[in-house]
Design a protein around this motif. Structure first.
Motif, PDB file in Angstrom:
ATOM      1  N   UNK A 187       0.845  -1.194   0.000  1.00  0.00           N
ATOM      2  CA  UNK A 187       0.000   0.000   0.000  1.00  0.00           C
ATOM      3  C   UNK A 187       0.881   1.245   0.000  1.00  0.00           C
ATOM      4  N   UNK A 188       0.474   2.234  -0.794  1.00  0.00           N
ATOM      5  CA  UNK A 188       1.215   3.490  -0.882  1.00  0.00           C
ATOM      6  C   UNK A 188       0.219   4.644  -0.832  1.00  0.00           C
ATOM      7  N   UNK A 189       0.371   5.535   0.137  1.00  0.00           N
ATOM      8  CA  UNK A 189      -0.558   6.666   0.259  1.00  0.00           C
ATOM      9  C   UNK A 189       0.111   7.988  -0.080  1.00  0.00           C
ATOM     10  N   UNK A 190       1.328   7.941  -0.649  1.00  0.00           N
ATOM     11  CA  UNK A 190       2.089   9.170  -0.885  1.00  0.00           C
ATOM     12  C   UNK A 190       1.373  10.122  -1.836  1.00  0.00           C
ATOM     13  N   UNK A 191       0.590   9.597  -2.786  1.00  0.00           N
ATOM     14  CA  UNK A 191      -0.140  10.451  -3.718  1.00  0.00           C
ATOM     15  C   UNK A 191      -1.648  10.406  -3.482  1.00  0.00           C
ATOM     16  N   UNK A 192      -2.052   9.785  -2.377  1.00  0.00           N
ATOM     17  CA  UNK A 192      -3.481   9.667  -2.064  1.00  0.00           C
ATOM     18  C   UNK A 192      -3.999  10.950  -1.417  1.00  0.00           C
ATOM     19  N   UNK A 193      -5.284  11.191  -1.580  1.00  0.00           N
ATOM     20  CA  UNK A 193      -5.920  12.392  -1.047  1.00  0.00           C
ATOM     21  C   UNK A 193      -7.201  12.014  -0.314  1.00  0.00           C
ATOM     22  N   UNK A 194      -7.387  12.585   0.862  1.00  0.00           N
ATOM     23  CA  UNK A 194      -8.640  12.417   1.591  1.00  0.00           C
ATOM     24  C   UNK A 194      -9.629  13.443   1.052  1.00  0.00           C
ATOM     25  N   UNK A 195     -10.676  12.980   0.378  1.00  0.00           N
ATOM     26  CA  UNK A 195     -11.581  13.918  -0.285  1.00  0.00           C
ATOM     27  C   UNK A 195     -12.904  14.106   0.450  1.00  0.00           C
ATOM     28  N   UNK A 196     -13.274  13.161   1.322  1.00  0.00           N
ATOM     29  CA  UNK A 196     -14.512  13.310   2.092  1.00  0.00           C
ATOM     30  C   UNK A 196     -14.360  12.613   3.436  1.00  0.00           C
ATOM     31  N   UNK A 197     -15.015  13.181   4.441  1.00  0.00           N
ATOM     32  CA  UNK A 197     -14.950  12.619   5.787  1.00  0.00           C
ATOM     33  C   UNK A 197     -16.249  12.942   6.510  1.00  0.00           C
ATOM     34  N   UNK A 198     -16.728  12.007   7.298  1.00  0.00           N
ATOM     35  CA  UNK A 198     -17.904  12.256   8.118  1.00  0.00           C
ATOM     36  C   UNK A 198     -17.850  11.335   9.333  1.00  0.00           C
ATOM     37  N   UNK A 199     -18.486  11.748  10.406  1.00  0.00           N
ATOM     38  CA  UNK A 199     -18.530  10.942  11.624  1.00  0.00           C
ATOM     39  C   UNK A 199     -19.950  10.961  12.181  1.00  0.00           C
ATOM     40  N   UNK A 200     -20.476   9.773  12.498  1.00  0.00           N
ATOM     41  CA  UNK A 200     -21.789   9.639  13.115  1.00  0.00           C
ATOM     42  C   UNK A 200     -21.642   8.879  14.426  1.00  0.00           C
ATOM     43  N   UNK A 201     -22.546   9.119  15.368  1.00  0.00           N
ATOM     44  CA  UNK A 201     -22.546   8.401  16.633  1.00  0.00           C
ATOM     45  C   UNK A 201     -23.527   7.240  16.545  1.00  0.00           C
ATOM     46  N   UNK A 202     -23.025   6.023  16.803  1.00  0.00           N
ATOM     47  CA  UNK A 202     -23.859   4.819  16.700  1.00  0.00           C
ATOM     48  C   UNK A 202     -23.992   4.189  18.078  1.00  0.00           C
ATOM     49  N   UNK A 203     -25.221   4.191  18.600  1.00  0.00           N
ATOM     50  CA  UNK A 203     -25.484   3.601  19.902  1.00  0.00           C
ATOM     51  C   UNK A 203     -25.887   2.141  19.789  1.00  0.00           C
ATOM     52  N   UNK A 204     -26.366   1.601  20.901  1.00  0.00           N
ATOM     53  CA  UNK A 204     -26.833   0.219  20.944  1.00  0.00           C
ATOM     54  C   UNK A 204     -28.341   0.230  21.181  1.00  0.00           C
ATOM     55  N   UNK A 205     -29.120  -0.259  20.208  1.00  0.00           N
ATOM     56  CA  UNK A 205     -30.581  -0.207  20.345  1.00  0.00           C
ATOM     57  C   UNK A 205     -31.117  -1.006  21.529  1.00  0.00           C
ATOM     58  N   UNK A 206     -30.404  -2.040  21.973  1.00  0.00           N
ATOM     59  CA  UNK A 206     -30.898  -2.831  23.107  1.00  0.00           C
ATOM     60  C   UNK A 206     -30.826  -2.045  24.414  1.00  0.00           C
ATOM     61  N   UNK A 207     -30.022  -0.981  24.428  1.00  0.00           N
ATOM     62  CA  UNK A 207     -29.942  -0.118  25.615  1.00  0.00           C
ATOM     63  C   UNK A 207     -30.655   1.211  25.370  1.00  0.00           C
ATOM     64  N   UNK A 208     -31.435   1.255  24.292  1.00  0.00           N
ATOM     65  CA  UNK A 208     -32.185   2.468  23.923  1.00  0.00           C
ATOM     66  C   UNK A 208     -31.265   3.645  23.646  1.00  0.00           C
ATOM     67  N   UNK A 209     -30.039   3.342  23.216  1.00  0.00           N
ATOM     68  CA  UNK A 209     -29.122   4.415  22.819  1.00  0.00           C
ATOM     69  C   UNK A 209     -29.441   4.839  21.399  1.00  0.00           C
ATOM     70  N   UNK A 210     -29.331   6.114  21.091  1.00  0.00           N
ATOM     71  CA  UNK A 210     -29.735   6.594  19.765  1.00  0.00           C
ATOM     72  C   UNK A 210     -28.629   6.450  18.720  1.00  0.00           C
ATOM     73  N   UNK A 211     -29.004   6.684  17.490  1.00  0.00           N
ATOM     74  CA  UNK A 211     -28.040   6.912  16.429  1.00  0.00           C
ATOM     75  C   UNK A 211     -28.143   8.389  16.097  1.00  0.00           C
TER      76      UNK A 211
END
Length: 331
Positions: free
Chosen positions: A1-25
């Protein structure tokens, strides 16, 4: 693997809970604007680290197009503008797969990378990471002329729990799921199967034989076991099951099953009838039988070409006498 010419073009982060504990997404409302320094850190610590991950491939019992993560990732590669919307679908999929009560809530980080080099060819890739643990860090800042230590929570990017790299131009993915955490990422979320390779077979043999001799206490039995494994290397067609069968005369079935399960987990080898070469077996086994614990604080290093020695330790007064008998390997 070589990332020397790679570019990060999009990024996003979401919070994922556990439905059995009634945690939200909780979905992010927009994509973050990253500094060059943050983008570089994500590329070095998250994307580049996937080089050491094991290869898998997406699967589905009926049709690969019914594998949801496969479909969402294909949609992103066909239309980069759909990245944000499909990232929500991916987060929702993970949420629906997080019904084991032991699965912790965590942030799902999704990166779209352009021109990463894999196997000599450039490709787009999707890197998906689940952050399930935070660490406490110490920072020191200057405040009114004094340096003040302060505690902060943060993410150790060297200890990520779940990750996958999905290339757009290859029929495999790279994934890992850190042992010790609840296992659901590969089987349930990715619905992926390990790619069987000589590398994974070699790791299985190394792990299996290492744990096998740890379960043996008699040095003469270990020496005999080493001879039996060495004899296997003189055959042309071999499988990991041959190694297990050879070991069966030295351990109980329950010990064998337990040791094999551990080796499968660490090697990702699920096909124990996978064909391996005699040279691969010899190289893998040599790692096991090369360094020998004799007594506490004393190890014996056996050079290549030598057979596993017969070792006896006796106590004479306040001394320990060690007798080592060994012979060179047959030409």
């Amino acid at each position: 693997m070589n990332i020397s010419e790679a570019t990060l073009i999009s990024c996003v982060c979401h919070l994922v809970g556990n439905p059995t504990r009634s945690e939200p997404i909780v979905f992010s409302e927009t994509q973050p604007k990253l500094t060059d320094e943050t983008a570089g850190l994500l590329m070095r610590r998250c994307v580049a680290s996937m080089e050491k991950a094991a290869p898998f491939f997406f699967q589905h019992d009926a049709d690969i197009r019914l594998n949801e993560l496969y479909t969402f990732s294909r949609s992103i590669f066909l239309d980069r503008e759909s990245f944000f919307e499909n990232s929500k679908h991916i987060a929702r999929l993970l949420y629906n797969k997080s019904k084991n009560p032991n699965i912790p809530q965590g942030e799902l980080l999704i990166l779209l990378v352009r021109d990463i080099e894999l196997q000599g060819a450039k490709t787009d890739a999707l890197c998906i990471l689940k952050i399930e643990a935070r660490e406490q860090y110490l920072t020191i800042s200057l405040d009114n002329g004094s340096y003040v230590p302060q505690e902060q929570d943060g993410i150790d990017l060297r200890m990520l729990q779940k990750a996958v790299l999905i290339p757009s131009e290859h029929n495999f993915i790279l994934a890992y799921e850190r042992t010790g955490s609840t296992q659901y990422w590969i089987d349930d979320f990715l619905q992926a199967k390990a790619v069987q390779t000589e590398k994974s077979a070699s790791k299985f043999v190394s792990e299996f034989t290492k744990n096998a001799i740890e379960a043996m206490t008699d040095s003469s039995r270990i020496a005999e076991y080493a001879e039996r494994i060495h004899a296997l290397t003189e055959r042309e067609n071999l499988t990991p099951n041959d190694v297990i069968s050879t070991t069966s005369g030295f351990l109980t079935k329950s010990e064998l099953d337990s040791i094999a399960d551990v080796a499968v987990g660490k090697s990702n080898l699920v096909d124990l009838d996978f064909s391996i070469s005699s040279s691969t077996l010899a190289k893998a086994a040599s790692k096991t039988f090369r360094k020998i614990d004799i007594v506490r604080g004393v190890k014996l290093l056996v050079e290549n070409g030598m057979r596993y020695p017969l070792i006896s330790v006796s106590n004479v007064g306040d001394e320990q006498h060690i007798l080592i008998r060994m012979k060179a390997a047959k030409a």
